[in-house]
Structure formats: C-alpha cells, structure tokens
Design a protein around this motif. Structure first.
Motif, PDB file in Angstrom:
ATOM      1  N   VAL A  82       0.835  -1.207   0.000  1.00  0.00           N
ATOM      2  CA  VAL A  82       0.000   0.000   0.000  1.00  0.00           C
ATOM      3  C   VAL A  82       0.869   1.256   0.000  1.00  0.00           C
ATOM      4  N   VAL A  83       0.511   2.197  -0.858  1.00  0.00           N
ATOM      5  CA  VAL A  83       1.114   3.520  -0.839  1.00  0.00           C
ATOM      6  C   VAL A  83      -0.011   4.537  -0.674  1.00  0.00           C
ATOM      7  N   VAL A  84       0.224   5.545   0.170  1.00  0.00           N
ATOM      8  CA  VAL A  84      -0.795   6.543   0.493  1.00  0.00           C
ATOM      9  C   VAL A  84      -0.400   7.892  -0.113  1.00  0.00           C
ATOM     10  N   LEU A  85      -1.376   8.561  -0.723  1.00  0.00           N
ATOM     11  CA  LEU A  85      -1.227   9.945  -1.152  1.00  0.00           C
ATOM     12  C   LEU A  85      -2.287  10.759  -0.436  1.00  0.00           C
ATOM     13  N   ASP A  86      -1.864  11.769   0.313  1.00  0.00           N
ATOM     14  CA  ASP A  86      -2.804  12.568   1.090  1.00  0.00           C
ATOM     15  C   ASP A  86      -2.343  14.022   1.099  1.00  0.00           C
ATOM     16  N   LYS A  87      -3.303  14.921   1.012  1.00  0.00           N
ATOM     17  CA  LYS A  87      -3.007  16.353   1.028  1.00  0.00           C
ATOM     18  C   LYS A  87      -2.774  16.870   2.446  1.00  0.00           C
ATOM     19  N   PHE A  88      -3.182  16.090   3.435  1.00  0.00           N
ATOM     20  CA  PHE A  88      -3.066  16.444   4.852  1.00  0.00           C
ATOM     21  C   PHE A  88      -3.691  17.806   5.146  1.00  0.00           C
ATOM     22  N   THR A  89      -4.964  17.920   4.754  1.00  0.00           N
ATOM     23  CA  THR A  89      -5.758  19.048   5.205  1.00  0.00           C
ATOM     24  C   THR A  89      -6.171  18.771   6.654  1.00  0.00           C
ATOM     25  N   TYR A  90      -7.125  19.545   7.176  1.00  0.00           N
ATOM     26  CA  TYR A  90      -7.500  19.411   8.577  1.00  0.00           C
ATOM     27  C   TYR A  90      -7.940  17.990   8.952  1.00  0.00           C
ATOM     28  N   ALA A  91      -8.530  17.254   8.019  1.00  0.00           N
ATOM     29  CA  ALA A  91      -9.081  15.931   8.343  1.00  0.00           C
ATOM     30  C   ALA A  91      -8.096  14.788   8.104  1.00  0.00           C
ATOM     31  N   GLY A  92      -6.958  15.077   7.474  1.00  0.00           N
ATOM     32  CA  GLY A  92      -5.952  14.051   7.238  1.00  0.00           C
ATOM     33  C   GLY A  92      -4.906  14.076   8.338  1.00  0.00           C
ATOM     34  N   ASN A  93      -4.740  12.969   9.024  1.00  0.00           N
ATOM     35  CA  ASN A  93      -3.872  12.937  10.200  1.00  0.00           C
ATOM     36  C   ASN A  93      -2.867  11.792  10.063  1.00  0.00           C
ATOM     37  N   PRO A  94      -1.557  12.097  10.043  1.00  0.00           N
ATOM     38  CA  PRO A  94      -0.565  11.022   9.947  1.00  0.00           C
ATOM     39  C   PRO A  94      -0.689   9.995  11.068  1.00  0.00           C
ATOM     40  N   ALA A  95      -1.191  10.437  12.237  1.00  0.00           N
ATOM     41  CA  ALA A  95      -1.340   9.514  13.367  1.00  0.00           C
ATOM     42  C   ALA A  95      -2.377   8.436  13.104  1.00  0.00           C
ATOM     43  N   ASN A  96      -3.231   8.636  12.087  1.00  0.00           N
ATOM     44  CA  ASN A  96      -4.210   7.606  11.732  1.00  0.00           C
ATOM     45  C   ASN A  96      -3.563   6.395  11.061  1.00  0.00           C
ATOM     46  N   GLY A 108       0.547  15.101  -1.111  1.00  0.00           N
ATOM     47  CA  GLY A 108       0.286  15.547  -2.462  1.00  0.00           C
ATOM     48  C   GLY A 108      -1.184  15.777  -2.712  1.00  0.00           C
ATOM     49  N   ASP A 109      -1.482  16.356  -3.861  1.00  0.00           N
ATOM     50  CA  ASP A 109      -2.825  16.778  -4.252  1.00  0.00           C
ATOM     51  C   ASP A 109      -3.258  15.943  -5.451  1.00  0.00           C
ATOM     52  N   ILE A 110      -4.401  15.276  -5.350  1.00  0.00           N
ATOM     53  CA  ILE A 110      -4.843  14.426  -6.461  1.00  0.00           C
ATOM     54  C   ILE A 110      -5.175  15.234  -7.710  1.00  0.00           C
ATOM     55  N   ALA A 111      -5.388  16.539  -7.557  1.00  0.00           N
ATOM     56  CA  ALA A 111      -5.697  17.370  -8.718  1.00  0.00           C
ATOM     57  C   ALA A 111      -4.444  17.804  -9.471  1.00  0.00           C
ATOM     58  N   VAL A 112      -3.266  17.442  -8.963  1.00  0.00           N
ATOM     59  CA  VAL A 112      -1.993  17.776  -9.608  1.00  0.00           C
ATOM     60  C   VAL A 112      -1.385  16.485 -10.142  1.00  0.00           C
ATOM     61  N   ARG A 113      -1.332  16.350 -11.445  1.00  0.00           N
ATOM     62  CA  ARG A 113      -0.914  15.092 -12.052  1.00  0.00           C
ATOM     63  C   ARG A 113       0.507  14.697 -11.640  1.00  0.00           C
ATOM     64  N   GLU A 114       1.399  15.677 -11.490  1.00  0.00           N
ATOM     65  CA  GLU A 114       2.774  15.365 -11.090  1.00  0.00           C
ATOM     66  C   GLU A 114       2.818  14.697  -9.718  1.00  0.00           C
ATOM     67  N   ASN A 115       1.910  15.096  -8.810  1.00  0.00           N
ATOM     68  CA  ASN A 115       1.868  14.487  -7.483  1.00  0.00           C
ATOM     69  C   ASN A 115       1.471  13.022  -7.562  1.00  0.00           C
ATOM     70  N   VAL A 116       0.633  12.683  -8.523  1.00  0.00           N
ATOM     71  CA  VAL A 116       0.203  11.297  -8.707  1.00  0.00           C
ATOM     72  C   VAL A 116       1.297  10.492  -9.399  1.00  0.00           C
ATOM     73  N   ASP A 117       1.894  11.077 -10.423  1.00  0.00           N
ATOM     74  CA  ASP A 117       2.900  10.354 -11.206  1.00  0.00           C
ATOM     75  C   ASP A 117       4.155  10.027 -10.403  1.00  0.00           C
ATOM     76  N   GLN A 118       4.470  10.828  -9.375  1.00  0.00           N
ATOM     77  CA  GLN A 118       5.686  10.601  -8.595  1.00  0.00           C
ATOM     78  C   GLN A 118       5.675   9.247  -7.873  1.00  0.00           C
ATOM     79  N   LEU A 119       4.512   8.643  -7.748  1.00  0.00           N
ATOM     80  CA  LEU A 119       4.380   7.398  -6.992  1.00  0.00           C
ATOM     81  C   LEU A 119       4.749   6.170  -7.808  1.00  0.00           C
ATOM     82  N   GLY A 120       4.940   6.339  -9.100  1.00  0.00           N
ATOM     83  CA  GLY A 120       5.317   5.210  -9.948  1.00  0.00           C
ATOM     84  C   GLY A 120       4.132   4.321 -10.284  1.00  0.00           C
ATOM     85  N   ARG A 121       4.426   3.125 -10.735  1.00  0.00           N
ATOM     86  CA  ARG A 121       3.380   2.224 -11.193  1.00  0.00           C
ATOM     87  C   ARG A 121       2.617   1.625 -10.020  1.00  0.00           C
TER      88      ARG A 121
END
Length: 282
Positions: A27-41, A51-64
C-alpha cells in the motif's frame, strides 16, 4: 498488488489502509493532509506521500500501481456552502486526474462516493444505483460530478473502474465535525449539542469496518461501470442520536440545542444495497 490509496490518512481511508496491509497488499498513500488528514491515523512504516490528487505530477511521482482507491475528497456540507470552489477542484478535477492515471497504467480504479448524490428520499423508498442524481449541496454536487467522470471514463476509454456510494459512516478516529463524534465530544465536555432545525432528519448509519469490507469486495469483484450502494439499513433521526448520546454518557438533556437549519438540508437518505449483497457483502 501495489495499491494506491488516496486520502489514506483520513477517517475511512486510514481504516482501509490498515485493512489492506493486514491482507498483505503493498500500500502507498497519497494525502493532502488538510484538517481531516492525520498522519497519526496511519500505522508506522506505511509508505506515505504528501500531495494533491488534482496535480498530475503528485500522482505520477508514486510510480506504477496496479489499483487506485480514491477516498480523497472535500467532504463536509457546511464547508461546501462557505467555499464550494475547493470541492469542485478536488472532487471533480481530482477524480478526473486519477481516472486518467488509471487509464494510462491499466490500473483498477474504485471511486468512493456518498449517498448524498441521490438527494432527499421519500419515506418508504431506498435509493437504487440507477436512480436519478439530485444533489442538494455544493458537496453532493461535486461528488456527483466525480461519479459521472468515472462512469464516462469506463464508457469512453474502457477504464476498469467502479463507484461505491456509502451511507453515513462512523467509527474510531473520525474528525469531530460530523454529528456522532461532535455530539459525543461536546457531551463529554459539557458543551451544547447543536441540532439542526427540528432534528427529524433521517440518516442511515454504517460502521467504518463494514464500509471498508464493502470497498475491498468491490475492488476485487466489482464490475467496470457499476455503482454499488453500501448501507446497513440502520436509519435513525438526528434527534434520536442526540438523545442516545445523552443517555449513554449520562449528561444533561438540556445540552441539546436546536439551531437554525442548514440551507438545502436533505430530510432523509436511504440506500438499497441489494447489488452489493449479491457480490457477497454482509
């Protein structure tokens, strides 16, 4: 399977991450970590990227990856009324970006949506997946827009994608802006429980573990282009929930305060989950 979970540090997403790790998935996680995103979860050691799912570069950096499950969303109705632009950007554009990535990677894609896209449901009826969408708020309208992008992507580009629409979900680690954690924490602190309008709004309640089990099943067994409602058929009025919390915590009933109703507030949600149960979900 290498699995991308977007919004994986949020409430439902983090529970799904733990479930899939326990099943032995990579599993790999992509999260913008706004107020509701908590690393402690998240459990220690999980691969996680900001990263931001609306930015293609943020998605592509994760590889296949072989599959994407999208929990990333702006979610609260009150916030959508105050600032709808962020909702359209994440819930519509962000979903489209992920869909395009899934198409290029030939990856399985599951988009996690909401019962709110159906709008008000009359007593005696439960929404089915093919019912018309009648969203009432900027939030539900943006989620409906994301759903339709997914279904169009299946039809036009052959993406292997499905949509789930869940009812009101509750459980550990939920951010206290939703009614159950908000009312419970307020009652414990001796603060008011702000009940919109007459409190007779009906919601169908679903535990987060059951919700995640359904999403996993759809990931594995769901058909491309299909929508799957997820509901436990536990319908309760908001006023009833408030009374139950007061009784359970043995606090003062006077803490329940009726406040002005939310603009465009839907009276009742109810889902027919027959299609999902046919896949084997219980």
């Amino acid at each position: 399977m290498r699995l991308l979970v977007t919004g994986g540090a949020g409430f439902i997403g983090s529970h799904f991450v733990k479930r899939m790790l326990a099943a032995g998935e990579d599993v790999v996680v992509l999260d913008k970590f706004t107020y509701a995103g908590n690393p402690a979860n998240l459990p220690p050691g999980v691969e996680c990227h900001r990263g931001d799912i609306a930015v293609r570069e943020n998605v592509d950096q994760l590889g296949r990856v072989e599959a994407i499950v999208n929990f990333a969303a702006e979610t609260h109705v009150d916030r959508s009324i105050l600032g709808p632009e962020d909702f359209v950007r994440t819930d519509v554009l962000g979903t489209l970006v992920l869909l395009q990535a899934a198409r290029e990677l030939s990856a399985r894609f599951v988009h996690v949506s909401t019962d709110e896209v159906y709008g008000d449901v009359e007593p005696g009826w439960s929404s089915r997946e093919d019912d018309p969408l009648r969203p009432s708020s900027p939030y539900s309208a943006s989620k409906a827009g994301g759903d339709l992008q997914v279904l169009a992507g299946v039809r036009t580009f052959g993406v292997n994608a499905s949509v789930t629409r869940g009812s009101n979900t509750y459980g550990p680690n939920q951010y206290p802006e939703k009614i159950l954690p908000l009312f419970a924490t307020n009652a414990l602190d001796g603060d008011a429980l702000p009940l919109y309008g007459d409190g007779r709004q009906v919601r169908d309640w679903l535990h987060v573990d059951d919700h995640c089990a359904a999403i996993e099943l759809v990931l594995q067994e769901g058909r491309p282009g299909e929508v799957y409602n997820v509901a436990a058929n536990e319908e309760h009025e908001n006023a009833e929930l408030a009374r139950l919390i007061i009784e359970h915590l043995d606090t003062d009933p006077a803490l329940i305060r009726h406040v002005e109703d939310r603009a465009g507030h839907d009276r009742r949600y109810s889902l027919d989950a027959t299609r999902l149960r046919a896949l084997g979900w219980e």
